[in-house]
Enzyme design. Structure first.
Site, PDB file in Angstrom:
ATOM      1  N   ALA A  68       0.832  -1.199   0.000  1.00 34.40           N
ATOM      2  CA  ALA A  68       0.000   0.000   0.000  1.00 34.40           C
ATOM      3  C   ALA A  68       0.868   1.251   0.000  1.00 34.40           C
ATOM      4  O   ALA A  68       0.615   2.210  -0.738  1.00 34.40           O
ATOM      5  CB  ALA A  68      -0.932  -0.011   1.210  1.00 34.40           C
ATOM      6  N   TYR A  69       1.902   1.257   0.831  1.00 37.65           N
ATOM      7  CA  TYR A  69       2.823   2.396   0.885  1.00 37.65           C
ATOM      8  C   TYR A  69       3.473   2.629  -0.475  1.00 37.65           C
ATOM      9  O   TYR A  69       3.517   3.759  -0.973  1.00 37.65           O
ATOM     10  CB  TYR A  69       3.887   2.128   1.948  1.00 37.65           C
ATOM     11  CG  TYR A  69       5.016   3.137   1.966  1.00 37.65           C
ATOM     12  CD1 TYR A  69       4.857   4.369   2.579  1.00 37.65           C
ATOM     13  CD2 TYR A  69       6.247   2.842   1.383  1.00 37.65           C
ATOM     14  CE1 TYR A  69       5.888   5.297   2.597  1.00 37.65           C
ATOM     15  CE2 TYR A  69       7.284   3.753   1.396  1.00 37.65           C
ATOM     16  CZ  TYR A  69       7.105   4.979   2.006  1.00 37.65           C
ATOM     17  OH  TYR A  69       8.124   5.898   2.024  1.00 37.65           O
ATOM     18  N   GLN A  70       3.977   1.563  -1.082  1.00 35.62           N
ATOM     19  CA  GLN A  70       4.678   1.735  -2.347  1.00 35.62           C
ATOM     20  C   GLN A  70       3.732   2.151  -3.470  1.00 35.62           C
ATOM     21  O   GLN A  70       4.126   2.894  -4.366  1.00 35.62           O
ATOM     22  CB  GLN A  70       5.444   0.465  -2.687  1.00 35.62           C
ATOM     23  CG  GLN A  70       6.609   0.268  -1.712  1.00 35.62           C
ATOM     24  CD  GLN A  70       7.503  -0.893  -2.068  1.00 35.62           C
ATOM     25  OE1 GLN A  70       7.028  -2.007  -2.188  1.00 35.62           O
ATOM     26  NE2 GLN A  70       8.778  -0.628  -2.233  1.00 35.62           N
ATOM     27  N   THR A 102       1.314   4.214  -3.080  1.00 36.92           N
ATOM     28  CA  THR A 102       1.162   5.667  -2.942  1.00 36.92           C
ATOM     29  C   THR A 102       2.377   6.400  -3.488  1.00 36.92           C
ATOM     30  O   THR A 102       2.246   7.471  -4.074  1.00 36.92           O
ATOM     31  CB  THR A 102       0.948   6.077  -1.468  1.00 36.92           C
ATOM     32  OG1 THR A 102       2.125   5.826  -0.690  1.00 36.92           O
ATOM     33  CG2 THR A 102      -0.232   5.364  -0.855  1.00 36.92           C
ATOM     34  N   LYS A 103       3.562   5.825  -3.307  1.00 36.47           N
ATOM     35  CA  LYS A 103       4.774   6.492  -3.768  1.00 36.47           C
ATOM     36  C   LYS A 103       4.914   6.417  -5.286  1.00 36.47           C
ATOM     37  O   LYS A 103       5.470   7.333  -5.910  1.00 36.47           O
ATOM     38  CB  LYS A 103       5.999   5.907  -3.060  1.00 36.47           C
ATOM     39  CG  LYS A 103       6.001   6.188  -1.555  1.00 36.47           C
ATOM     40  CD  LYS A 103       5.875   7.686  -1.259  1.00 36.47           C
ATOM     41  CE  LYS A 103       5.933   8.012   0.204  1.00 36.47           C
ATOM     42  NZ  LYS A 103       5.838   9.470   0.476  1.00 36.47           N
TER      43      LYS A 103
END
Length: 261
Positions: free
Chosen positions: A165-167, A169-170
Site C-alpha cells: 500500500a505504501y509503495q 502511494t509512492k
C-alpha cells in the site's frame, strides 16, 4: 539539528536567498531538517504539519537563530487545511516561490492483510494530500511561476514485500509530479520529486531497534554502505527548489546512496 546548523550565511546569500518556501510535513524527520536547510540557504519559510507543538518548537528554534519563519497546523488530507497553509504563507510573506510537499505515513503489511480503513488513510495522506498541495500551490504560482518538490521514495519505482500500500502511494506521487510538470511548465512552474532510500529518520530508528538484522541487510545493498541523513535529503530538495535547477522539471531524483542504481 541539521549537519550544517550554526554555519550561518551572510544575509542575501545561499541557494534560496530571497525566496518564500512552504514546507508541508515539516514537524519531524526530513521535513524538519528541510525547514532548517531552506532557512539556512536564505529562504523565508512557512512550516505546516499536524503537530502544533512540534511546529512551535521548530519555529522558535529557527527564529532564535535569526531566520524568517512561521508555522501553521493542519491535516494535509483536508482540502480546507491545505488551502489555509498556502493562504497563511501569502498573508505572512506576500508570495509563494517554492513548496516542499513531504507529509506522509507508512503502512506495513501484505496487500491482502491491509484493512480497508488503513488503505484509505494512507491514500488520503500520501496521494490525496500531495494532490491537494499541488492544487493550492499551483493556484498561488500561476502568475509568477515557482518550483515544487514532492517526496516519493525508492519504493516509488520498485516493489518490496510487505509494503504494497505504501509503495503504491509512492508510485502515485511520481505520476502526479510528472503530470504536474507537463501541465504547468508553460506557466513557469517546475515540479520535481525526490526519492529517498534508507534515511536516518525517526521511523528508520524505530525499525533498526525492532529488526536490526533487516536494517543491516538493507544497508548492505546500498553502494555507499550507509543510510542517508535527513540533511542530505533536504539538500537535494533545496537544489531542486533553487534557480540552479532552472531547467529541471519532471525529474525523479533518487537520494539513496546508489541503492536504486
Amino acid at each position: 539539528m541539521s549537519d550544517n546548523a550554526g554555519a550561518r550565511r551572510p544575509s542575501g546569500t545561499g541557494l534560496l536567498a530571497g525566496k518564500v518556501v512552504l514546507v508541508v510535513g515539516g514537524s519531524t524527520g526530513i521535513g524538519a531538517d528541510a525547514a532548517r536547510v531552506f532557512a539556512e540557504e536564505g529562504a523565508s519559510v512557512m512550516i505546516a504539519a499536524r503537530s502544533a507543538d512540534a511546529l512551535a518548537a521548530l519555529t522558535d528554534e529557527l527564529a532564535g537563530e535569526g531566520h524568517d519563519v512561521a508555522h501553521t497546523a493542519g491535516d494535509v488530507s483536508v482540502g480546507a487545511d491545505v488551502a489555509r497553509f498556502v493562504e497563511a504563507t501569502l498573508t505572512r510573506f506576500g508570495r509563494l516561490d517554492g513548496a516542499f510537499n513531504n507529509a506522509g505515513v507508512n503502512q506495513y503489511g501484505r496487500l491482502d492483510d491491509v484493512s480497508e480503513e488503513d488503505f484509505d488513510r494512507i491514500m488520503a495522506v500520501n496521494v490525496k494530500g500531495v494532490w491537494l498541495c499541488l492544487r493550492e500551490e499551483i493556484r498561488a504560482m500561476r502568475e509568477s511561476g515557482g518550483s515544487i518538490v514532492n517526496t516519493s521514495s525508492v519504493g516509488g519505482f520498485r516493489g518490496n514485500t510487505g509494503l504494497g500500500a505504501y509503495q503504491a502511494t509512492k508510485h502515485a506521487v511520481i505520476g502526479l509530479t510528472r503530470t504536474a510538470a507537463h501541465d504547468n511548465g508553460p506557466l513557469g512552474i517546475r515540479v520535481n520529486v525526490i526519492a529517498p532510500g534508507p534515511t536516518e529518520t525517526p521511523m528508520f530508528t524505530k525499525w533498526r531497534a525492532e529488526d536490526p538484522a533487516a536494517v543491516e541487510r538493507r544497508l548492505a545493498a546500498v553502494p555507499l554502505r550507509k543510510a542517508g541523513s535527513t540533511t542530505e535529503t533536504a539538500n537535494a530538495a533545496a537544489w531542486l527548489l533553487s534557480d540552479r535547477a532552472s531547467h529541471v522539471s519532471g525529474v525523479v531524483l533518487p537520494v539513496d546512496g546508489g541503492y536504486s542504481a
